[in-house]
Design a protein around this motif. Structure first.
Motif, PDB file in Angstrom:
ATOM      1  N   VAL A  21      -2.164  -2.051  -4.017  1.00 45.11           N
ATOM      2  CA  VAL A  21      -2.796  -1.373  -2.880  1.00 45.11           C
ATOM      3  C   VAL A  21      -3.988  -2.170  -2.353  1.00 45.11           C
ATOM      4  N   SER A  41      -2.752   3.246   8.838  1.00 43.52           N
ATOM      5  CA  SER A  41      -2.600   4.106   7.665  1.00 43.52           C
ATOM      6  C   SER A  41      -1.870   3.334   6.571  1.00 43.52           C
ATOM      7  N   GLY A  42      -2.297   3.558   5.329  1.00 40.14           N
ATOM      8  CA  GLY A  42      -1.643   2.890   4.207  1.00 40.14           C
ATOM      9  C   GLY A  42      -2.121   1.483   3.948  1.00 40.14           C
ATOM     10  N   SER A  43      -3.211   1.073   4.612  1.00 43.74           N
ATOM     11  CA  SER A  43      -3.681  -0.307   4.432  1.00 43.74           C
ATOM     12  C   SER A  43      -4.657  -0.453   3.257  1.00 43.74           C
TER      13      SER A  43
END
Length: 255
Positions: A21, A41-43
């Motif tokens: 992540v 989003s999700g970065s």
């Protein structure tokens, strides 16, 4: 303004199982900086904030808060944290405001604010009350001090959450998408409160999708994508002339 380093992060790696992540994130935050962290989003933006105050533990890297080491990786490749009591003390230098307010529903606004200073810092009710009432005036909610969270709008709940974090007198404020759960008309009142803190030179990291706020209020912007800081710099420059193709594509899409 002094260049005292409030946060120093080097080569931060965080995995959830096999999913990487954060992939070698490094940055520094000086006293009085307002850092906007933007990106899709999700970065890894929210995870990065949660790693700073040990809500998530890292696999590798170095985290220093106001000159004190919270976590570091030795020559053996093992990441070690400061001992528990020390780590808790270091993390208390940061206040955190979440997307979902996280207020105690069975406590009034005032009780929500005085709970942590009394429980964690051992202050008496009499000692914390003047500060709590001053903070409620600051966020424009003094008249709601005896109300329960269920009776507040989302924007009011978030302003109470900000006052609650400030009641612990942190050196650094972390905001994790503080307006993403709010209707557009309530977003403004929360951003005004954060803007006021910026005017008072409170050191802040703000994960946000509010691009006008990032451009106009922050002293520096970090663009994250796929677990990396792809670009960092002065907000006006980054928004006008993004250097990296990923930053360009993101800003074209969102602006």
């Amino acid at each position: 303004m002094t260049n005292k380093q409030m946060i120093s992060v080097r080569d931060l790696h965080k995995r959830f199982g096999t999913l990487a992540v954060l992939k070698g994130v490094s940055f520094e935050v000086a006293l009085g900086d307002v850092i906007a962290i933007i990106g899709p989003s999700g970065s890894g933006k929210s995870t990065l904030l949660r790693c700073l105050n040990r809500l998530e533990t890292i696999q590798r890297g170095h985290i220093e808060i106001a000159g004190e080491v919270l976590a570091t990786t030795g020559a053996d490749g093992v990441c070690r944290y400061a001992v528990d009591a020390e780590a808790r003390r270091i993390c208390r230098r940061m206040g955190m405001v979440f997307q979902q307010f996280n207020l105690f529903p069975h406590r009034t606004v005032l009780q929500n604010i005085i709970e942590a200073p009394m429980t964690v810092q051992g202050l008496s009710r009499a000692a914390i009350m003047p500060k709590a009432e001053e903070l409620l005036r600051k966020v424009g909610l003094f008249e709601k001090r005896d109300s329960y969270p269920a009776l507040l709008s989302g924007g009011q709940k978030q302003r109470v959450a900000i006052a609650r974090a400030l009641a612990m007198a942190p050196d650094i404020m972390l905001f994790d998408e503080p307006t993403s759960a709010l209707d557009p008309e309530l977003t403004g009142e929360v951003l005004r409160t954060i803007r006021q803190l910026a005017d008072e030179h409170v050191t802040m990291l703000v994960v946000t999708h509010e691009m006008s706020f990032a451009r106009d209020v922050s002293t520096r912007a970090l663009f994250m994508d796929d677990g990396e800081i792809v670009e960092a710099g002065a907000p006006a420059e980054m928004f006008s002339h993004p250097k990296h193709s990923r930053t360009q594509a993101f800003l074209e899409h969102i602006l």
